[in-house]
Design a protein around this motif. Sequence first.
Motif, mmCIF file in Angstrom:
data_model
loop_
_atom_site.group_PDB
_atom_site.id
_atom_site.type_symbol
_atom_site.label_atom_id
_atom_site.label_comp_id
_atom_site.label_asym_id
_atom_site.label_seq_id
_atom_site.Cartn_x
_atom_site.Cartn_y
_atom_site.Cartn_z
ATOM 1 N N LYS A 1 7.841 30.417 16.017
ATOM 2 C CA LYS A 1 8.844 29.363 16.147
ATOM 3 C C LYS A 1 9.380 28.937 14.790
ATOM 4 N N GLN A 2 8.489 28.757 13.817
ATOM 5 C CA GLN A 2 8.907 28.324 12.481
ATOM 6 C C GLN A 2 9.833 29.339 11.824
ATOM 7 N N ILE A 3 9.475 30.622 11.915
ATOM 8 C CA ILE A 3 10.281 31.667 11.279
ATOM 9 C C ILE A 3 11.672 31.749 11.917
ATOM 10 N N LEU A 4 11.716 31.716 13.240
ATOM 11 C CA LEU A 4 13.006 31.818 13.930
ATOM 12 C C LEU A 4 13.860 30.576 13.704
ATOM 13 N N GLU A 5 13.238 29.421 13.602
ATOM 14 C CA GLU A 5 13.997 28.206 13.313
ATOM 15 C C GLU A 5 14.586 28.255 11.904
ATOM 16 N N LEU A 6 13.865 28.865 10.975
ATOM 17 C CA LEU A 6 14.409 29.047 9.624
ATOM 18 C C LEU A 6 15.627 29.968 9.656
ATOM 19 N N ASP A 7 15.567 31.012 10.476
ATOM 20 C CA ASP A 7 16.722 31.895 10.626
ATOM 21 C C ASP A 7 17.911 31.142 11.206
ATOM 22 N N MET A 8 17.659 30.288 12.179
ATOM 23 C CA MET A 8 18.724 29.487 12.776
ATOM 24 C C MET A 8 19.348 28.553 11.744
ATOM 25 N N ASP A 9 18.512 27.925 10.941
ATOM 26 C CA ASP A 9 19.022 27.023 9.901
ATOM 27 C C ASP A 9 19.879 27.787 8.892
ATOM 28 N N ALA A 10 19.460 29.012 8.561
ATOM 29 C CA ALA A 10 20.211 29.817 7.598
ATOM 30 C C ALA A 10 21.589 30.187 8.141
ATOM 31 N N VAL A 11 21.645 30.548 9.419
ATOM 32 C CA VAL A 11 22.931 30.888 10.041
ATOM 33 C C VAL A 11 23.840 29.669 10.089
ATOM 34 N N GLU A 12 23.278 28.532 10.471
ATOM 35 C CA GLU A 12 24.065 27.303 10.558
ATOM 36 C C GLU A 12 24.594 26.893 9.180
ATOM 37 N N LYS B 1 37.488 25.355 13.673
ATOM 38 C CA LYS B 1 37.180 26.509 14.516
ATOM 39 C C LYS B 1 35.880 27.172 14.062
ATOM 40 N N ILE B 2 35.677 27.270 12.753
ATOM 41 C CA ILE B 2 34.439 27.865 12.238
ATOM 42 C C ILE B 2 33.236 27.012 12.647
ATOM 43 N N LYS B 3 33.378 25.691 12.597
ATOM 44 C CA LYS B 3 32.288 24.808 13.026
ATOM 45 C C LYS B 3 31.995 24.987 14.513
ATOM 46 N N GLN B 4 33.043 25.180 15.293
ATOM 47 C CA GLN B 4 32.847 25.408 16.724
ATOM 48 C C GLN B 4 32.105 26.715 16.970
ATOM 49 N N ARG B 5 32.458 27.745 16.212
ATOM 50 C CA ARG B 5 31.743 29.020 16.323
ATOM 51 C C ARG B 5 30.265 28.831 15.947
ATOM 52 N N SER B 6 30.024 28.021 14.937
ATOM 53 C CA SER B 6 28.648 27.746 14.514
ATOM 54 C C SER B 6 27.858 27.090 15.644
ATOM 55 N N GLU B 7 28.489 26.145 16.317
ATOM 56 C CA GLU B 7 27.803 25.469 17.418
ATOM 57 C C GLU B 7 27.486 26.434 18.555
ATOM 58 N N GLU B 8 28.430 27.311 18.872
ATOM 59 C CA GLU B 8 28.207 28.304 19.924
ATOM 60 C C GLU B 8 27.047 29.229 19.557
ATOM 61 N N GLN B 9 27.041 29.691 18.301
ATOM 62 C CA GLN B 9 25.984 30.589 17.844
ATOM 63 C C GLN B 9 24.631 29.898 17.864
ATOM 64 N N THR B 10 24.604 28.642 17.442
ATOM 65 C CA THR B 10 23.345 27.891 17.395
ATOM 66 C C THR B 10 22.772 27.695 18.789
ATOM 67 N N ILE B 11 23.617 27.346 19.742
ATOM 68 C CA ILE B 11 23.151 27.154 21.123
ATOM 69 C C ILE B 11 22.590 28.453 21.685
ATOM 70 N N GLU B 12 23.267 29.562 21.402
ATOM 71 C CA GLU B 12 22.788 30.851 21.895
ATOM 72 C C GLU B 12 21.440 31.205 21.271
ATOM 73 N N MET B 13 21.287 30.928 19.986
ATOM 74 C CA MET B 13 20.018 31.216 19.315
ATOM 75 C C MET B 13 18.913 30.296 19.815
ATOM 76 N N GLU B 14 19.243 29.043 20.103
ATOM 77 C CA GLU B 14 18.249 28.127 20.680
ATOM 78 C C GLU B 14 17.778 28.631 22.041
ATOM 79 N N MET B 15 18.723 29.154 22.824
ATOM 80 C CA MET B 15 18.371 29.704 24.134
ATOM 81 C C MET B 15 17.437 30.906 23.976
ATOM 82 N N MET B 16 17.761 31.788 23.035
ATOM 83 C CA MET B 16 16.908 32.964 22.817
ATOM 84 C C MET B 16 15.539 32.559 22.291
ATOM 85 N N LEU B 17 15.497 31.556 21.415
ATOM 86 C CA LEU B 17 14.216 31.081 20.895
ATOM 87 C C LEU B 17 13.348 30.549 22.023
ATOM 88 N N GLU B 18 13.945 29.777 22.913
ATOM 89 C CA GLU B 18 13.190 29.244 24.045
ATOM 90 C C GLU B 18 12.676 30.374 24.920
#
Length: 265
Positions: free
Chosen positions: A125-136, A206-223
């Motif tokens: 969980k910690q490693i994947l959350e770090l990846d999510m933070d880096a993408v965001e 628009k870039i911020k919106q893309r970031s939100e979409e990507q983050t939600i998808e990554m949160e779903m995959m993490l779960e």
Amino acid sequence: MDITTWIGIIIGLTALVGGYLLEGGHINGLLVGTAALIVFGGTIGAVIVSFPKKQLRQLPKALSIAFREKQRDPDKIIQEIVDMATTARRAGVLSLESRAMEHEDPFLRKGLTMIVDGTDPELTKQILELDMDAVEKNYSNLAKIFESAGGYAPTMGIIGTVMGLVHVLSNLADPASLAGSIATAFTATLYGVASANIIYLPIAAKIKQRSEEQTIEMEMMLEGILALQAGENPQLIRMKLTSFLPGELTGPAKQEKGTDDGEAA
């Protein structure tokens, strides 16, 4: 291609130019090369000063994010995770090794690999959350480039207008040309304000919106990854992941809505 970005910019520019022409203006009055040079050149220069070379090299990527729409299929990802959960319950997590190595999504592939390797769930969980933070953070840095341009452009427009007025006031001996010169001077302000509010700031949004979409998808995959690792029931995993889909009502909320609709009928 994300057609909405192009449509928005075209509609915005058309509305401005169209309104000007309907008021009796002439298109030549909007085409001032010196004003464009001051505003756009000055804005580019200010942006270059504001950001390191490494970040500026990401500009083509930022434009690609804004003008291209990545095809996302969260339903497919959910189904894949549910299928893998079913396989893992029957044959163990080691049976997912081939799928973990071949999966096209690097985030999900990394998570599956850690599951197969027997990584501690908390560490996973910690490693994947770090990846999510880096993408965001990466998306945020890209958006900042255009936000800065949107802040500098109106100021450059004002500078261009002031410079034009200085030129006008230095040539008061020719009163006949004053009106045209003043109009030309204020064109710089128009360029600055228009470019900021129709191009730069909307692209940043628009870039911020893309970031939100990507983050939600990554949160779903993490779960889903953590649920796989915990050996949860595949159908419960499906219910959990479906809650990440936009506009979805699941479980009791959906049932309650259906009941209310029936009573209303």
